[in-house]
Scaffold this active site. Sequence first.
Site, PDB file in Angstrom:
ATOM      1  N   TYR A  73     -24.199  17.223  10.458  1.00 11.62           N
ATOM      2  CA  TYR A  73     -23.622  16.470  10.940  1.00 11.62           C
ATOM      3  C   TYR A  73     -21.672  16.298  11.481  1.00 11.62           C
ATOM      4  CZ  TYR A  73     -21.032  12.341  12.027  1.00 11.62           C
ATOM      5  OH  TYR A  73     -20.027  10.953  13.010  1.00 11.62           O
ATOM      6  N   HIS A  85      -7.311  -5.990  -9.017  1.00 15.85           N
ATOM      7  CA  HIS A  85      -5.668  -5.693  -8.923  1.00 15.85           C
ATOM      8  C   HIS A  85      -6.342  -5.606  -7.680  1.00 15.85           C
ATOM      9  CE1 HIS A  85      -2.156  -2.725  -9.434  1.00 15.85           C
ATOM     10  NE2 HIS A  85      -2.231  -3.232  -7.723  1.00 15.85           N
ATOM     11  N   HIS A 111      -4.409  -3.155  -0.861  1.00 16.18           N
ATOM     12  CA  HIS A 111      -4.996  -4.625  -1.135  1.00 16.18           C
ATOM     13  C   HIS A 111      -5.507  -4.848  -0.109  1.00 16.18           C
ATOM     14  CE1 HIS A 111      -2.131  -5.614  -4.877  1.00 16.18           C
ATOM     15  NE2 HIS A 111      -1.798  -4.366  -4.561  1.00 16.18           N
ATOM     16  N   ASP A 170     -22.863   7.807   3.611  1.00 16.71           N
ATOM     17  CA  ASP A 170     -21.806   8.864   4.324  1.00 16.71           C
ATOM     18  C   ASP A 170     -20.625   8.635   3.982  1.00 16.71           C
ATOM     19  OD1 ASP A 170     -24.144   8.875   6.287  1.00 16.71           O
ATOM     20  OD2 ASP A 170     -23.096   7.272   7.507  1.00 16.71           O
ATOM     21  N   SER A 191       7.494   4.785  -5.194  1.00 16.52           N
ATOM     22  CA  SER A 191       6.030   3.867  -4.616  1.00 16.52           C
ATOM     23  C   SER A 191       6.061   3.748  -6.428  1.00 16.52           C
ATOM     24  CB  SER A 191       4.906   4.030  -4.265  1.00 16.52           C
ATOM     25  OG  SER A 191       4.260   3.502  -5.004  1.00 16.52           O
ATOM     26  N   SER A 192       6.312   1.887  -6.332  1.00 16.46           N
ATOM     27  CA  SER A 192       6.240   1.697  -7.933  1.00 16.46           C
ATOM     28  C   SER A 192       5.061   2.633  -9.123  1.00 16.46           C
ATOM     29  CB  SER A 192       6.656   0.049  -7.994  1.00 16.46           C
ATOM     30  OG  SER A 192       5.211  -0.102  -7.291  1.00 16.46           O
ATOM     31  N   ASP A 193       4.018   2.531  -7.676  1.00 11.52           N
ATOM     32  CA  ASP A 193       2.813   3.829  -8.309  1.00 11.52           C
ATOM     33  C   ASP A 193       2.224   4.874  -8.564  1.00 11.52           C
ATOM     34  OD1 ASP A 193       1.501   0.687  -8.390  1.00 11.52           O
ATOM     35  OD2 ASP A 193       1.287   0.696  -6.360  1.00 11.52           O
ATOM     36  N   SER A 204       9.154   2.897  -2.566  1.00 17.03           N
ATOM     37  CA  SER A 204       9.139   1.438  -2.716  1.00 17.03           C
ATOM     38  C   SER A 204       9.272   0.861  -2.227  1.00 17.03           C
ATOM     39  CB  SER A 204       9.214   1.710  -4.614  1.00 17.03           C
ATOM     40  OG  SER A 204       9.482   0.519  -4.582  1.00 17.03           O
ATOM     41  N   GLY A 205       8.596  -0.484  -2.019  1.00 15.85           N
ATOM     42  CA  GLY A 205       8.949  -1.662  -1.187  1.00 15.85           C
ATOM     43  C   GLY A 205       9.550  -1.438   0.395  1.00 15.85           C
ATOM     44  N   HIS A 245      -3.388   3.692  -1.984  1.00 15.98           N
ATOM     45  CA  HIS A 245      -3.500   2.501  -2.839  1.00 15.98           C
ATOM     46  C   HIS A 245      -3.246   1.626  -1.890  1.00 15.98           C
ATOM     47  CE1 HIS A 245      -3.432  -0.474  -5.722  1.00 15.98           C
ATOM     48  NE2 HIS A 245      -2.347  -1.056  -5.146  1.00 15.98           N
ATOM     49  N   GLY A 298       0.534  -1.241   0.480  1.00 16.59           N
ATOM     50  CA  GLY A 298      -0.090  -0.108   0.320  1.00 16.59           C
ATOM     51  C   GLY A 298       0.417   1.311   0.150  1.00 16.59           C
ATOM     52  N   ASN A 299      -0.139   2.470  -0.383  1.00 17.68           N
ATOM     53  CA  ASN A 299       1.344   3.129  -0.247  1.00 17.68           C
ATOM     54  C   ASN A 299      -0.419   4.920  -0.578  1.00 17.68           C
ATOM     55  OD1 ASN A 299       0.501   3.883  -3.306  1.00 17.68           O
ATOM     56  ND2 ASN A 299       1.635   2.207  -3.432  1.00 17.68           N
TER      57      ASN A 299
END
Lengths: 231, 231, 231, 231
Positions: A228, A170, A96, A119, A73-75, A44-45, A94, A27-28
């Site tokens: 709210y 994905h 998973h 909401d 990040s690779s993304d 990344s990683g 992002h 995730g990132n």
Amino acid sequence: MLKKLKEEVYAANMELQRQGLVKYTWGNASGFDEDEQVFVIKPSGVPYEELTPDDLVTVNLDGEKVDGKLNPSSDTATHAVIYKHFKEIKGVVHTHSPWATIWAQSGQELRPMGTTHADHFYGAIPCARYLTKQEIDEGYEKETGNLIVDTFKEKNIDPVAVPGILLHGHASFTWGKNVTDAVVNNVVLDEIAKMNLFARIVNPNASDLPQEILDKHYLRKHGANAYYGQN
Amino acid sequence: MLKKLKEEVYAANMELQRQGLVKYTWGNASGFDEDEQVFVIKPSGVPYEELTPDDLVTVNLDGEKVDGKLNPSSDTATHAVIYKHFKEIKGVVHTHSPWATIWAQSGQELRPMGTTHADHFYGAIPCARYLTKQEIDEGYEKETGNLIVDTFKEKNIDPVAVPGILLHGHASFTWGKNVTDAVVNNVVLDEIAKMNLFARIVNPNASDLPQEILDKHYLRKHGANAYYGQN
Amino acid sequence: MLKKLKEEVYAANMELQRQGLVKYTWGNASGFDEDEQVFVIKPSGVPYEELTPDDLVTVNLDGEKVDGKLNPSSDTATHAVIYKHFKEIKGVVHTHSPWATIWAQSGQELRPMGTTHADHFYGAIPCARYLTKQEIDEGYEKETGNLIVDTFKEKNIDPVAVPGILLHGHASFTWGKNVTDAVVNNVVLDEIAKMNLFARIVNPNASDLPQEILDKHYLRKHGANAYYGQN
Amino acid sequence: MLKKLKEEVYAANMELQRQGLVKYTWGNASGFDEDEQVFVIKPSGVPYEELTPDDLVTVNLDGEKVDGKLNPSSDTATHAVIYKHFKEIKGVVHTHSPWATIWAQSGQELRPMGTTHADHFYGAIPCARYLTKQEIDEGYEKETGNLIVDTFKEKNIDPVAVPGILLHGHASFTWGKNVTDAVVNNVVLDEIAKMNLFARIVNPNASDLPQEILDKHYLRKHGANAYYGQN
């Protein structure tokens, strides 16, 4: 100069783990600086346990690193495209996360079935198609961003009102008015995915939330007359 | 004057988070003071981490704030209606707990399938219909309360014996003889919802608990001759 | 001499518990020493809470103990066969992790349905058949190893690219370039098993990941031109 | 005199909570003293957080309290019958653990589908029928014990080899050679119930474990030539 943004992005990345959205480095999170037109993103990683605010990488809207020792990040290219096209968005996440990823693997959109959805997301959360071989060859991460933008355009969805998407096979991307908000939307997306999956088990014919209840819940939190909270 | 009640309501709100019933601010608990004819409730949109007993808001049976700096929960009008009509009820809890919310999204009642249910709820837990557009326009939260009361009246259910309800497309409300008890009932409702969902997967024709076992378990804890516990 | 390996194997065994892969003693991890042609493995039936690096047992490729006070894991012979035949493998893990074990009980392979799978396993993860009565009588644990090796040979799968297997009615074995890597693969296998199970509930006809996306994700992490991470 | 047993029973009751088998007071564990022909059991309705070894109650085989200030568990009579008829059993546990309770609500036995089952239960775990109205009126808890004993007799199952049962519409009882062992069997029963439920979702036709693998796994841990562990 980006010190405050870096701390916010660092906290958001750490929150991904605390909320159970990520295992390992799956995730990132990134945050955008309006003045500099750059965003700050996780390297990344790098395991969350070892991450520090100084490790974060600064990247411009073409996805090029402008500051930082580590690889972003690779993304990163996906984040860049989202910031470039969704002008009001200042944070992208992002992950998973399990239930959103499960739903992404099914290839189906998430219908608004309850007020938890209403909401935070004003309508169905789309699931983008697989990238084609040509798109992958041209640049997988950048084309993922383009696919996200195109999916919202084609379906005529406002990315501010529906701050997230599933990618077939994905996982999810979510966004928001800042990176903290983008994390909240990722948490909510995962919870909605879980709820809808099991609600359909209880009742395969479970209906969408009526439009007037969707309106009511979304607008009492986000509309012009929102009542709210403490504002 | 309401110091003790505020501490109890504060503890109950914090317990919602500890029991995994709420994410973010998705829940609220209130407790009723018989003498003052007011109830103490969580303020709207305040994270549990930042909540203190002093932040709690005091509200009368018409849903009007009578004391407190902050806005009361957006669901305050629903609590008020419940206290007004269910005279023996002194605590109310609303959460988007995962399994009860899943079941609420399915639009189905929870049948008594096991003794876990029978120990706390004396019969099926109803699921109220969606509110109509007219009801929403007239006052969403107040009409939610009226719908709860009407559902129990129409189905001729005693709210003391069945201390909770599902709202179609929304989530659960539970109540009890005090706010601590209302939290327990919310925990139990969520667990029953999980159990019934999966029991029906194992056996789609799984039966209701026979009436005599429902009687036995409910009454050994709650009946005139109850012998569970130390009293 | 094997001090460093023992510490790594000890840490890997403890990580199995931390990751929620094992209850009680339902798992074991081992690491291989190239020079000595031996591996270090968890002793049999010792609770993780009581385990120390000194308790680990050293075993040769014929599955014979060469050092250590305690009996090695009852699954030692399986580890030995894997090291003997999968020459590039330097770490092996066996657990009864919940979702992989569920899938093993179903007797079905794990299809590549998402990029979480593709990031770690380059294709379907096979499920080996039950052992026969004759194999069990000849040596259950050793024949389990032979069955693993034969399954990869028959299906023409590279054990480096697909570092794990399900055993029908039993559970999973995973492996890697070292024991730490083998643990990661066990965590991932369990998560994939969970995701695929629920993705098929959402959509019974959910498709495999297209080959080009499988290629892309696996190779961006493991290929000659890998660009994930900091290397 | 029963000091050591009380400490063991106390620890076992606390372990129920730590293992996630119980919410609130939904469970109880007892241990039997061969010399005194009594058992020590949790008091009724006392929260685990407040429990001390001194609170435990001593009861004889007729279910009568022989020592202790508090009321024993409401399920005491069931424990008494189990000890009276299952001569080799020295520990009994009852919980409403989620997955075993789900399966109990389904009214189905747990088939041996995997080696996790075979490692602890030598064959299917039965599900007893509902009690009749007459049995409930005669003494619900005692008749529950009689039903457990009768179910094992009718099905010709050895309670040492299959140390647990599901009760239709209720939950599980497990037992063992001591109370610690009975807790382990309760943990395992819950895990098996979860695994079998989901394995049947993956493959509705998933088969039982072949008899020879059931034999192998059970006997390598429990048979005359057992070789698992350090003995």
